[in-house]
Design a protein around this motif. Structure first.
Motif, PDB file in Angstrom:
ATOM      1  N   MET A   1      -4.547  37.555   4.903  1.00 23.20           N
ATOM      2  CA  MET A   1      -3.288  36.711   4.062  1.00 23.20           C
ATOM      3  C   MET A   1      -2.363  37.691   3.919  1.00 23.20           C
ATOM      4  SD  MET A   1      -3.906  36.577  -0.060  1.00 23.20           S
ATOM      5  CE  MET A   1      -2.488  35.907  -1.033  1.00 23.20           C
ATOM      6  N   ILE A   2      -1.145  37.226   4.378  1.00 25.02           N
ATOM      7  CA  ILE A   2       0.173  37.897   4.265  1.00 25.02           C
ATOM      8  C   ILE A   2       0.500  37.812   2.783  1.00 25.02           C
ATOM      9  CG2 ILE A   2       2.395  38.329   5.454  1.00 25.02           C
ATOM     10  CD1 ILE A   2      -0.080  38.870   7.122  1.00 25.02           C
ATOM     11  N   LEU A   3       0.923  39.083   2.148  1.00 27.69           N
ATOM     12  CA  LEU A   3       1.491  38.786   0.757  1.00 27.69           C
ATOM     13  C   LEU A   3       3.075  39.035   0.855  1.00 27.69           C
ATOM     14  CD1 LEU A   3      -0.735  41.875  -0.502  1.00 27.69           C
ATOM     15  CD2 LEU A   3      -1.482  39.602  -0.276  1.00 27.69           C
ATOM     16  N   ILE A 146       1.677  48.134   0.977  1.00 24.86           N
ATOM     17  CA  ILE A 146       0.579  48.105   0.513  1.00 24.86           C
ATOM     18  C   ILE A 146      -0.539  48.615   1.710  1.00 24.86           C
ATOM     19  CG2 ILE A 146      -1.407  46.928  -0.490  1.00 24.86           C
ATOM     20  CD1 ILE A 146       0.556  45.390  -2.148  1.00 24.86           C
ATOM     21  N   THR A 147      -0.103  48.044   2.859  1.00 29.52           N
ATOM     22  CA  THR A 147      -1.054  48.225   4.055  1.00 29.52           C
ATOM     23  C   THR A 147      -0.824  49.819   4.522  1.00 29.52           C
ATOM     24  OG1 THR A 147      -0.732  45.991   4.820  1.00 29.52           O
ATOM     25  CG2 THR A 147      -1.445  47.555   6.482  1.00 29.52           C
ATOM     26  N   LEU A 148       0.428  50.113   4.475  1.00 27.99           N
ATOM     27  CA  LEU A 148       0.541  51.490   4.949  1.00 27.99           C
ATOM     28  C   LEU A 148      -0.116  52.838   3.976  1.00 27.99           C
ATOM     29  CD1 LEU A 148       1.997  53.525   6.719  1.00 27.99           C
ATOM     30  CD2 LEU A 148       3.905  53.601   5.256  1.00 27.99           C
ATOM     31  N   MET A 149       0.071  52.271   2.610  1.00 26.90           N
ATOM     32  CA  MET A 149      -0.796  53.215   1.622  1.00 26.90           C
ATOM     33  C   MET A 149      -1.968  53.155   1.774  1.00 26.90           C
ATOM     34  SD  MET A 149      -0.369  52.805  -2.533  1.00 26.90           S
ATOM     35  CE  MET A 149      -1.416  51.451  -2.847  1.00 26.90           C
ATOM     36  N   TYR A 150      -2.828  52.245   1.787  1.00 26.57           N
ATOM     37  CA  TYR A 150      -3.917  52.476   1.908  1.00 26.57           C
ATOM     38  C   TYR A 150      -4.728  52.733   3.422  1.00 26.57           C
ATOM     39  CZ  TYR A 150      -4.648  50.190  -2.473  1.00 26.57           C
ATOM     40  OH  TYR A 150      -4.492  49.793  -3.733  1.00 26.57           O
ATOM     41  N   HIS A 151      -3.910  52.445   4.470  1.00 24.51           N
ATOM     42  CA  HIS A 151      -4.367  53.048   5.743  1.00 24.51           C
ATOM     43  C   HIS A 151      -4.160  54.398   5.541  1.00 24.51           C
ATOM     44  CE1 HIS A 151      -4.400  53.743  10.017  1.00 24.51           C
ATOM     45  NE2 HIS A 151      -3.321  54.705   9.818  1.00 24.51           N
ATOM     46  N   ASN A 152      -3.092  55.027   5.031  1.00 22.96           N
ATOM     47  CA  ASN A 152      -2.876  56.497   4.947  1.00 22.96           C
ATOM     48  C   ASN A 152      -3.925  57.414   4.008  1.00 22.96           C
ATOM     49  OD1 ASN A 152      -1.028  56.151   6.738  1.00 22.96           O
ATOM     50  ND2 ASN A 152       0.743  56.881   5.449  1.00 22.96           N
ATOM     51  N   GLU A 204     -12.770  47.501   5.160  1.00 22.14           N
ATOM     52  CA  GLU A 204     -12.123  45.948   4.889  1.00 22.14           C
ATOM     53  C   GLU A 204     -11.193  46.140   3.942  1.00 22.14           C
ATOM     54  OE1 GLU A 204     -15.715  43.917   4.079  1.00 22.14           O
ATOM     55  OE2 GLU A 204     -16.484  44.130   6.008  1.00 22.14           O
ATOM     56  N   ILE A 205      -9.813  45.919   4.112  1.00 20.61           N
ATOM     57  CA  ILE A 205      -8.671  46.041   3.348  1.00 20.61           C
ATOM     58  C   ILE A 205      -8.284  44.932   2.380  1.00 20.61           C
ATOM     59  CG2 ILE A 205      -7.052  45.499   5.072  1.00 20.61           C
ATOM     60  CD1 ILE A 205      -5.336  47.972   4.200  1.00 20.61           C
ATOM     61  N   GLU A 206      -8.855  43.662   2.875  1.00 22.45           N
ATOM     62  CA  GLU A 206      -8.224  42.496   2.160  1.00 22.45           C
ATOM     63  C   GLU A 206      -8.196  42.593   0.846  1.00 22.45           C
ATOM     64  OE1 GLU A 206      -6.054  40.418   3.730  1.00 22.45           O
ATOM     65  OE2 GLU A 206      -5.985  41.783   5.445  1.00 22.45           O
ATOM     66  N   LYS A 207      -9.548  42.730   0.096  1.00 20.29           N
ATOM     67  CA  LYS A 207      -9.801  42.914  -1.153  1.00 20.29           C
ATOM     68  C   LYS A 207      -8.824  43.728  -1.994  1.00 20.29           C
ATOM     69  CE  LYS A 207     -14.607  41.136  -1.262  1.00 20.29           C
ATOM     70  NZ  LYS A 207     -15.792  41.545  -1.768  1.00 20.29           N
ATOM     71  N   ILE A 208      -8.847  44.863  -1.493  1.00 25.38           N
ATOM     72  CA  ILE A 208      -8.149  45.969  -2.300  1.00 25.38           C
ATOM     73  C   ILE A 208      -6.672  45.540  -2.204  1.00 25.38           C
ATOM     74  CG2 ILE A 208      -7.858  47.783  -0.544  1.00 25.38           C
ATOM     75  CD1 ILE A 208      -8.164  49.750  -2.943  1.00 25.38           C
ATOM     76  N   LYS A 209      -6.188  45.018  -1.037  1.00 26.27           N
ATOM     77  CA  LYS A 209      -4.826  44.735  -1.036  1.00 26.27           C
ATOM     78  C   LYS A 209      -4.424  43.448  -1.997  1.00 26.27           C
ATOM     79  CE  LYS A 209      -2.410  43.802   2.986  1.00 26.27           C
ATOM     80  NZ  LYS A 209      -2.050  43.504   4.221  1.00 26.27           N
ATOM     81  N   GLU A 210      -5.097  42.645  -1.902  1.00 32.24           N
ATOM     82  CA  GLU A 210      -4.900  41.368  -2.939  1.00 32.24           C
ATOM     83  C   GLU A 210      -5.150  41.771  -4.350  1.00 32.24           C
ATOM     84  OE1 GLU A 210      -7.471  38.165  -1.760  1.00 32.24           O
ATOM     85  OE2 GLU A 210      -6.692  38.193   0.533  1.00 32.24           O
TER      86      GLU A 210
END
Length: 237
Positions: A1-3, A146-152, A204-210
């Protein structure tokens, strides 16, 4: 899902919002380090006032978080990989083994239920490649942030201060694009800790991103009258 972006402000409006929210932002970020200072104590430290009952280490942490926020608010150039390191140099100045340096040794993160997560030792070239590839993707600024934040955070790319550094880097993307701020309300940190612990375990990043998109994005929807007032105030800052 793209936010998609939730808010659409000018850069000056977004900077003004961040400046107005500075104490709240610093107060929330200090919780990453387990600080227990009150909101009023945080405000006094930001104002340069003496605060009884707060250690020098905690004061230094708050001051450096404040300086990190001031840097990303006032810097007019886009986020680059070297700026990730500069942000870490600021916020982890008194904590890290080598502030602003990509980690070259082992690290361990304590999760909920006293479980632990051990990230791989990062490769600076691969992290830079990941960063540049993400910034060049056809995605919204909010999604990239959001993606960069959780990746780092998960990859623990620095020796210390990874959550603080990742949050500030993400918010620089947000501010530079006028799309609001990322700030998890403290009354929702229980759920956030559960989600990030699961993300560390599974990648698995999708849940925390959403969830972050729904609960942790702050901004202002301006009507035309409010926009004129806000733009006028922004010019005065």
């Amino acid at each position: 899902m793209i936010l998609q972006n939730k808010y659409h402000m000018t850069v000056d409006q977004n900077r003004r919002m961040a400046k107005r929210s500075l104490t709240c932002l610093v107060y929330t970020n200090s919780r990453f380090e387990g600080l227990t200072t009150t909101f009023s104590q945080t405000q006094n430290i930001i104002d340069g006032l003496d605060v009884d009952g707060v250690s020098i280490d905690d004061i230094n942490t708050i001051v450096q978080i404040k300086r990190g926020w001031q840097y990303i608010i006032n810097d007019s150039e886009s986020l680059a990989f070297d700026k990730l390191k500069l942000i870490n140099t600021i916020v982890a100045l008194y904590d890290a083994f080598e502030p602003g340096t990509i980690r070259t040794g082992s690290s361990q993160v304590v999760l909920m239920s006293d479980d632990t997560y051990t990230p791989e030792i990062p490769s600076e070239s691969k992290e830079k490649e990941y960063f540049e590839d993400l910034m060049n993707k056809d995605r919204s600024a909010t999604d990239k942030a959001i993606t960069l934040m959780y990746h780092n955070m998960r990859n623990q790319i620095f020796w210390d201060g990874n959550k603080r550094s990742a949050t500030l880097a993400a918010n620089k993307i947000m501010i530079d694009n006028g799309v609001g701020l990322i700030n998890i309300p403290l009354n929702k940190w229980g759920k956030w800790n559960e989600l990030i612990s699961n993300y560390y375990r599974t990648n698995e990043i999708e849940k925390i991103k959403e969830w972050t998109y729904e609960n942790g994005i702050q901004g202002i929807d301006l009507n035309k009258k409010q926009e004129k007032i806000y733009q006028s105030e922004a010019k005065e800052v």
